[in-house]
Design an enzyme around this catalytic site. Structure first.
Site, PDB file in Angstrom:
ATOM      1  N   PHE A 128      22.165 -11.467  17.952  1.00 19.62           N
ATOM      2  CA  PHE A 128      22.797 -11.365  16.632  1.00 19.62           C
ATOM      3  C   PHE A 128      23.414 -12.670  16.161  1.00 19.62           C
ATOM      4  O   PHE A 128      23.667 -12.852  14.979  1.00 19.62           O
ATOM      5  CB  PHE A 128      23.877 -10.265  16.650  1.00 19.62           C
ATOM      6  CG  PHE A 128      25.180 -10.725  17.250  1.00 19.62           C
ATOM      7  CD1 PHE A 128      26.143 -11.346  16.452  1.00 19.62           C
ATOM      8  CD2 PHE A 128      25.444 -10.568  18.602  1.00 19.62           C
ATOM      9  CE1 PHE A 128      27.342 -11.805  16.994  1.00 19.62           C
ATOM     10  CE2 PHE A 128      26.628 -11.022  19.162  1.00 19.62           C
ATOM     11  CZ  PHE A 128      27.582 -11.637  18.353  1.00 19.62           C
ATOM     12  N   LYS A 187      11.353  -9.199  16.709  1.00 18.72           N
ATOM     13  CA  LYS A 187      12.288  -8.060  16.739  1.00 18.72           C
ATOM     14  C   LYS A 187      13.682  -8.677  16.725  1.00 18.72           C
ATOM     15  O   LYS A 187      14.228  -9.051  17.761  1.00 18.72           O
ATOM     16  CB  LYS A 187      12.059  -7.229  18.018  1.00 18.72           C
ATOM     17  CG  LYS A 187      12.469  -5.769  17.941  1.00 18.72           C
ATOM     18  CD  LYS A 187      13.925  -5.547  17.612  1.00 18.72           C
ATOM     19  CE  LYS A 187      14.851  -5.821  18.758  1.00 18.72           C
ATOM     20  NZ  LYS A 187      16.296  -5.787  18.351  1.00 18.72           N
ATOM     21  N   GLU A 213      19.445  -5.887  15.718  1.00 14.75           N
ATOM     22  CA  GLU A 213      19.647  -4.760  14.795  1.00 14.75           C
ATOM     23  C   GLU A 213      21.017  -4.841  14.110  1.00 14.75           C
ATOM     24  O   GLU A 213      21.305  -4.080  13.196  1.00 14.75           O
ATOM     25  CB  GLU A 213      19.503  -3.421  15.541  1.00 14.75           C
ATOM     26  CG  GLU A 213      20.535  -3.150  16.638  1.00 14.75           C
ATOM     27  CD  GLU A 213      20.210  -3.791  17.981  1.00 14.75           C
ATOM     28  OE1 GLU A 213      19.650  -4.916  18.018  1.00 14.75           O
ATOM     29  OE2 GLU A 213      20.556  -3.189  19.018  1.00 14.75           O
ATOM     30  N   ARG A 214      21.864  -5.796  14.572  1.00 10.09           N
ATOM     31  CA  ARG A 214      23.213  -5.873  13.990  1.00 10.09           C
ATOM     32  C   ARG A 214      23.237  -6.686  12.692  1.00 10.09           C
ATOM     33  O   ARG A 214      24.096  -6.469  11.852  1.00 10.09           O
ATOM     34  CB  ARG A 214      24.179  -6.488  15.010  1.00 10.09           C
ATOM     35  CG  ARG A 214      24.422  -5.510  16.152  1.00 10.09           C
ATOM     36  CD  ARG A 214      25.351  -6.088  17.170  1.00 10.09           C
ATOM     37  NE  ARG A 214      24.712  -6.116  18.467  1.00 10.09           N
ATOM     38  CZ  ARG A 214      25.197  -6.727  19.527  1.00 10.09           C
ATOM     39  NH1 ARG A 214      26.334  -7.376  19.441  1.00 10.09           N
ATOM     40  NH2 ARG A 214      24.559  -6.688  20.665  1.00 10.09           N
ATOM     41  N   SER A 244      21.782 -11.647  26.026  1.00  6.97           N
ATOM     42  CA  SER A 244      22.714 -11.637  27.159  1.00  6.97           C
ATOM     43  C   SER A 244      21.948 -11.643  28.488  1.00  6.97           C
ATOM     44  O   SER A 244      20.783 -11.242  28.546  1.00  6.97           O
ATOM     45  CB  SER A 244      23.615 -10.413  27.063  1.00  6.97           C
ATOM     46  OG  SER A 244      22.815  -9.250  27.082  1.00  6.97           O
ATOM     47  N   CYS A 281      26.262 -19.194  21.909  1.00  8.54           N
ATOM     48  CA  CYS A 281      25.883 -19.345  23.324  1.00  8.54           C
ATOM     49  C   CYS A 281      26.293 -20.713  23.846  1.00  8.54           C
ATOM     50  O   CYS A 281      26.365 -20.917  25.043  1.00  8.54           O
ATOM     51  CB  CYS A 281      24.390 -19.162  23.486  1.00  8.54           C
ATOM     52  SG  CYS A 281      23.478 -20.346  22.504  1.00  8.54           S
ATOM     53  N   GLU A 317      31.546 -13.458  30.351  1.00  7.46           N
ATOM     54  CA  GLU A 317      31.332 -14.153  29.079  1.00  7.46           C
ATOM     55  C   GLU A 317      32.109 -13.350  28.028  1.00  7.46           C
ATOM     56  O   GLU A 317      31.794 -12.182  27.780  1.00  7.46           O
ATOM     57  CB  GLU A 317      29.844 -14.179  28.742  1.00  7.46           C
ATOM     58  CG  GLU A 317      29.561 -14.889  27.435  1.00  7.46           C
ATOM     59  CD  GLU A 317      28.091 -14.860  27.020  1.00  7.46           C
ATOM     60  OE1 GLU A 317      27.361 -13.930  27.403  1.00  7.46           O
ATOM     61  OE2 GLU A 317      27.685 -15.774  26.292  1.00  7.46           O
TER      62      GLU A 317
HETATM   63  P1  NAD Z   1      21.933  -8.678  23.541  1.00 11.46           P
HETATM   64  O1  NAD Z   1      21.404  -9.026  24.881  1.00 11.46           O
HETATM   65  O2  NAD Z   1      22.809  -7.487  23.409  1.00 11.46           O
HETATM   66  O3  NAD Z   1      20.737  -8.436  22.499  1.00 11.46           O
HETATM   67  C1  NAD Z   1      19.681  -9.360  22.369  1.00 11.46           C
HETATM   68  C2  NAD Z   1      18.428  -8.616  21.936  1.00 11.46           C
HETATM   69  O4  NAD Z   1      18.062  -7.693  22.966  1.00 11.46           O
HETATM   70  C3  NAD Z   1      18.599  -7.800  20.655  1.00 11.46           C
HETATM   71  O5  NAD Z   1      17.443  -7.971  19.862  1.00 11.46           O
HETATM   72  C4  NAD Z   1      18.743  -6.380  21.163  1.00 11.46           C
HETATM   73  O6  NAD Z   1      18.222  -5.425  20.270  1.00 11.46           O
HETATM   74  C5  NAD Z   1      17.925  -6.380  22.441  1.00 11.46           C
HETATM   75  N1  NAD Z   1      18.428  -5.430  23.447  1.00 11.46           N
HETATM   76  C6  NAD Z   1      19.727  -5.078  23.646  1.00 11.46           C
HETATM   77  N2  NAD Z   1      19.817  -4.186  24.665  1.00 11.46           N
HETATM   78  C7  NAD Z   1      18.554  -4.006  25.121  1.00 11.46           C
HETATM   79  C8  NAD Z   1      17.999  -3.208  26.180  1.00 11.46           C
HETATM   80  N3  NAD Z   1      18.757  -2.443  26.969  1.00 11.46           N
HETATM   81  N4  NAD Z   1      16.662  -3.268  26.375  1.00 11.46           N
HETATM   82  C9  NAD Z   1      15.878  -4.033  25.602  1.00 11.46           C
HETATM   83  N5  NAD Z   1      16.351  -4.810  24.591  1.00 11.46           N
HETATM   84  C10 NAD Z   1      17.674  -4.796  24.359  1.00 11.46           C
HETATM   85  O7  NAD Z   1      22.664  -9.996  22.982  1.00 11.46           O
HETATM   86  P2  NAD Z   1      23.544 -10.141  21.678  1.00 11.46           P
HETATM   87  O8  NAD Z   1      24.848  -9.447  21.886  1.00 11.46           O
HETATM   88  O9  NAD Z   1      22.747  -9.836  20.481  1.00 11.46           O
HETATM   89  O10 NAD Z   1      23.789 -11.724  21.679  1.00 11.46           O
HETATM   90  C11 NAD Z   1      24.823 -12.343  22.398  1.00 11.46           C
HETATM   91  C12 NAD Z   1      24.324 -12.833  23.747  1.00 11.46           C
HETATM   92  O11 NAD Z   1      23.213 -13.714  23.574  1.00 11.46           O
HETATM   93  C13 NAD Z   1      25.373 -13.642  24.475  1.00 11.46           C
HETATM   94  O12 NAD Z   1      25.309 -13.312  25.833  1.00 11.46           O
HETATM   95  C14 NAD Z   1      24.931 -15.091  24.251  1.00 11.46           C
HETATM   96  O13 NAD Z   1      25.367 -16.010  25.215  1.00 11.46           O
HETATM   97  C15 NAD Z   1      23.451 -14.929  24.287  1.00 11.46           C
HETATM   98  N6  NAD Z   1      22.777 -16.025  23.626  1.00 11.46           N
HETATM   99  C16 NAD Z   1      22.153 -16.943  24.402  1.00 11.46           C
HETATM  100  C17 NAD Z   1      21.525 -18.011  23.819  1.00 11.46           C
HETATM  101  C18 NAD Z   1      20.828 -19.031  24.644  1.00 11.46           C
HETATM  102  O14 NAD Z   1      20.186 -19.885  24.069  1.00 11.46           O
HETATM  103  N7  NAD Z   1      20.902 -18.993  25.960  1.00 11.46           N
HETATM  104  C19 NAD Z   1      21.517 -18.143  22.419  1.00 11.46           C
HETATM  105  C20 NAD Z   1      22.166 -17.182  21.651  1.00 11.46           C
HETATM  106  C21 NAD Z   1      22.800 -16.110  22.273  1.00 11.46           C
END
Ligand code: NAD
Length: 502
Positions: free
Chosen positions: A155, A179, A182-183, A232, A287, A388
């Site tokens: 998000f 994809k 969704e937020r 994450s 991130c 985190e």
């Molecule tokens: P998230 O992991 O909750 O969601 C990321 C994506 O995964 C979304 O599209 C979501 O719909 C999907 N998703 C969520 N739960 C899932 C599941 N159980 N099974 C399959 N798909 C699922 O992350 P977020 O809260 O949207 O973003 C924040 C996180 O992303 C933080 O941990 C941040 O550090 C990380 N991040 C990392 C980078 C990087 O470059 N390393 C960049 C941006 C964000």
């Protein structure tokens, strides 16, 4: 009494067209500054995901054969449209994510950098040629696209992170299914419309919204060749393992706990400016946010005093008001998680130097705001150190030496970004060489590489071999082929021995 107006439902974008889909599950999209649901988003089921993948599969043969110059021309046109629509896109980001419009413009500028690099595709996709590797035999290598590639994104950067993926995948001749989170799903749809306006053929770039159901459908779809994920760490690991067992190429970037080391000889004012900007920008939802500082030796007293002064001066409010420095958290769940961690920090005995919880934003009392929060004297076993936080909370750990700071960073499971603030070149050089982190800043707090380098962390911040965008991006989205050819009138004759260059 009049019924409240029905909320709009954000649909998918498949084969160049908007696809409304209100028949299945829907998710809430908040206006985080007001704390209200402002729209619903359709959650794709397996059938809808299949529709998007089939659109991408159908578009692939023609797109992969489209001349390089024509592909570059479409990407250039897209680049100009994204630049020209920056105010509109930034406003969408401020509305659904909550970040300040100026910060959103920065995100779009960094996305443009990657699109610029993608425009260099005719140069980047060049192969190699060796004449006469044996008598009358030449060998050459070419890089070809993979097919349908999918991206699953977080998000916190609804435009920049998808662009890290789709710009290079499409430049390399692949077709793409995104994809997004969704937020805050609207930006991805607007980007797809701009791509269509730039002349991208239908089906080359598709957007499906949803949650785990859509993600699992993409990972198990036999026609998806590669998966790129950013999010994450627990989900990144799940994506990496699942997509790999399906025989797909996969890169999965995870979470972070980015440490900034402050040496006693650092310019404390510059270090405090940098730490505060990098910790509280986007309400800490980056991130590459600096979420932990490590003060070495006697750096702590001066540094913490400077940080406290700045943290208390930050103006918090809705993202659409440029006078604000920091917006809200993205959802009530995100706000509650940060509140829980602040309470745990207090319970565990860390020194709460600035408490952002009492903050109230006028006319936005229901918004998901937490003010800048600062903890000092944090110990590694506390949850505010080990988790985190992903919110506007900066923690400080005190260390005796640079060696101790390096050890602390080495023992942390994440390895995304880090930085050191010092005037000592030898200390900086030791740090850059020995620190176990993928992206390093020296007197620079958020060392996100420019678009022509690649972005990637170490350890639990990235599962996979290749980093994202830059040269690694083109490598990820292509596979190599090596051709050995003989054009000669003479006949080499029969020889059952293994061919050699003699
Ligand atoms: P998230 O992991 O909750 O969601 C990321 C994506 O995964 C979304 O599209 C979501 O719909 C999907 N998703 C969520 N739960 C899932 C599941 N159980 N099974 C399959 N798909 C699922 O992350 P977020 O809260 O949207 O973003 C924040 C996180 O992303 C933080 O941990 C941040 O550090 C990380 N991040 C990392 C980078 C990087 O470059 N390393 C960049 C941006 C964000």
């Amino acid at each position: 009494m009049q019924a409240p107006p029905a909320l709009r439902t954000i649909g998918h974008h498949i084969s160049g067209k908007a696809v409304a889909d209100a028949r299945g599950r829907l998710g809430d999209v908040f206006d985080p500054a007001r704390g209200q649901v402002q729209a619903h988003v359709a959650f794709a089921d397996e059938e809808m995901v299949d529709r998007a993948v089939q659109a991408a599969k159908t578009a692939f043969p023609a797109w992969s054969r489209t001349p390089l110059g024509k592909r570059a021309e479409i990407l250039f046109a897209f680049r100009h449209l994204v630049r020209d629509h920056t105010p509109e896109l930034a406003s969408i980001l401020a509305s659904e994510h909550g970040k300040i419009v100026s910060d959103a413009e920065g995100e779009i500028a960094r996305a443009l950098e990657v699109i610029d690099f993608a425009c260099s595709l005719p140069q980047a996709l060049k192969g190699q040629f060796s004449e006469n590797v044996s008598r009358s035999i030449d060998t050459y290598s070419i890089r070809q696209p993979l097919g349908v590639c999918a991206g699953i994104t977080p998000f916190n950067f609804p435009i920049m992170v998808p662009a890290w993926m789709f710009a290079l995948a499409i430049a390399a001749g692949n077709t793409f299914v995104l994809k997004p989170s969704e937020r805050d799903p609207s930006a991805a749809v607007r980007v797809a419309e701009l791509f269509a306006d730039a002349g991208l053929p239908d089906g080359v770039f598709n957007v499906v919204h949803g949650d785990k159901v859509a993600v699992d459908a993409l990972m198990h779809h036999p026609d998806v060749a590669a998966i790129s994920f950013v999010g994450s760490t627990p989900i990144a690991r799940y994506i990496y393992e699942t997509a790999a067992t399906q025989g797909k190429r996969v890169q999965a970037l995870g979470g972070a706990k980015n440490h900034m080391v402050v040496m006693p000889d650092a310019d404390m004012e510059a270090a405090a400016d940098a730490a505060v900007s990098a910790a509280f920008g986007s309400a800490g939802q980056r991130c590459m946010a600096i979420s932990a500082t490590i003060t070495v030796g006697d750096a702590a007293e001066k540094f913490i005093a400077e940080v406290r002064k700045r943290a208390e001066s930050i103006k918090v409010g809705p993202g659409h008001d440029r006078k604000n420095d920091m917006g809200p958290l993205v959802t009530p769940q995100a706000r509650d998680r940060v509140l829980r961690l602040i309470a745990e920090g207090e319970r565990d005995g860390a020194l709460l130097s600035v408490d952002g919880r009492p903050l109230k934003v006028a006319d936005h009392e229901q918004g998901f705001f937490i003010g800048p929060t600062l903890f000092d004297k944090v110990k590694p076993q506390m949850s505010i150190y080990s988790e985190e936080i992903f919110g506007p909370v900066l923690i400080n750990v005190r260390a005796s030496t640079l060696e101790d700071a390096l050890q602390l960073i080495a023992h942390n499971p994440y390895g995304n970004g880090t930085s050191i603030f010092t005037r000592d070149g030898a200390a900086a050089r030791k740090f850059q060489s020995e620190v176990e982190v993928g992206m390093v800043g020296i007197n620079v707090p958020i060392p996100v590489p420019v678009g022509y380098y690649s972005f990637g962390g170490w350890k639990h911040s990235l599962f996979g071999d290749l980093h994202i965008y830059g040269e690694d991006g083109f490598r990820f989205y292509t596979r190599g082929k090596v051709v050995t050819s003989r054009w000669d009138e003479s006949n080499a004759g029969m020889n059952l021995g293994f061919p050699t260059h003699k």
